[in-house]
Design a protein around this motif. Structure first.
Motif, PDB file in Angstrom:
ATOM      1  N   GLU A   1      61.704 -54.758  -3.281  1.00 23.87           N
ATOM      2  CA  GLU A   1      61.962 -53.314  -3.256  1.00 23.87           C
ATOM      3  C   GLU A   1      62.763 -52.919  -2.024  1.00 23.87           C
ATOM      4  O   GLU A   1      63.653 -52.078  -2.096  1.00 23.87           O
ATOM      5  CB  GLU A   1      60.638 -52.540  -3.308  1.00 23.87           C
ATOM      6  CG  GLU A   1      59.913 -52.653  -4.632  1.00 23.87           C
ATOM      7  CD  GLU A   1      60.707 -52.093  -5.792  1.00 23.87           C
ATOM      8  OE1 GLU A   1      61.441 -51.099  -5.609  1.00 23.87           O
ATOM      9  OE2 GLU A   1      60.608 -52.664  -6.891  1.00 23.87           O
TER      10      GLU A   1
ATOM     11  N   THR B   1      66.501 -51.202  -2.239  1.00 22.80           N
ATOM     12  CA  THR B   1      66.766 -49.921  -1.581  1.00 22.80           C
ATOM     13  C   THR B   1      67.951 -50.024  -0.646  1.00 22.80           C
ATOM     14  O   THR B   1      68.816 -49.139  -0.611  1.00 22.80           O
ATOM     15  CB  THR B   1      65.532 -49.455  -0.776  1.00 22.80           C
ATOM     16  OG1 THR B   1      64.340 -49.771  -1.466  1.00 22.80           O
ATOM     17  CG2 THR B   1      65.563 -47.964  -0.560  1.00 22.80           C
TER      18      THR B   1
ATOM     19  N   LYS C   1      71.642 -48.093  -1.038  1.00 18.70           N
ATOM     20  CA  LYS C   1      72.235 -47.277   0.021  1.00 18.70           C
ATOM     21  C   LYS C   1      73.670 -47.709   0.309  1.00 18.70           C
ATOM     22  O   LYS C   1      74.523 -46.887   0.623  1.00 18.70           O
ATOM     23  CB  LYS C   1      71.406 -47.386   1.304  1.00 18.70           C
ATOM     24  CG  LYS C   1      70.127 -46.608   1.274  1.00 18.70           C
ATOM     25  CD  LYS C   1      69.381 -46.742   2.577  1.00 18.70           C
ATOM     26  CE  LYS C   1      68.034 -46.041   2.504  1.00 18.70           C
ATOM     27  NZ  LYS C   1      67.253 -46.247   3.723  1.00 18.70           N
TER      28      LYS C   1
END
Length: 120
Positions: free
Chosen positions: A59, A63, A67
């Protein structure tokens, strides 16, 4: 249904994105691999599957990649050179972990021994 153009674009995105990840992103204590790239028929969104080892950091890495997705898209547009480039969305692919669980279950399955009758 996948068109030939989407299949070619998908494989090109995987190839070039792998090169970008090798050069520009460092994952601390983890190994990330692109497993698939699915592009919508209208080439609006490209969903990219990431397999991460160890899975606990999955995770966090997804993430981080989400970004950095606009920067990757900017660099890929210059390499791929198409008018309408899809928006990149990264997601965690659990396929490898699922396959490992199945293999582990098959390898360590306890097989009951059959008793031979009549043999002393």
């Amino acid at each position: 249904m996948k068109t030939f153009r989407n299949q070619r674009l998908s494989s090109l995105i995987i190839q070039e994105l792998n090169n970008l990840l090798l050069r520009e992103v460092e994952f601390d204590g983890a190994l990330a691999t692109i497993t698939y790239c699915e592009i919508n028929p209208d080439t609006e969104i490209a969903e990219i599957g990431i397999s991460v080892i160890p899975e606990a950091k999955g995770e966090e890495i997804v993430t981080l990649l989400n970004k950095k997705a606009p920067g990757f898209a900017y660099k890929l547009i210059r390499i791929v050179n198409i008018k309408r480039f899809p928006k990149l969305q990264f997601s965690l692919d659990h396929g490898m972990a699922h396959a490992a669980e199945i293999e582990r279950a098959l390898m360590y399955e306890v097989i009951p021994e059959e008793k031979e009758e009549g043999v002393e």
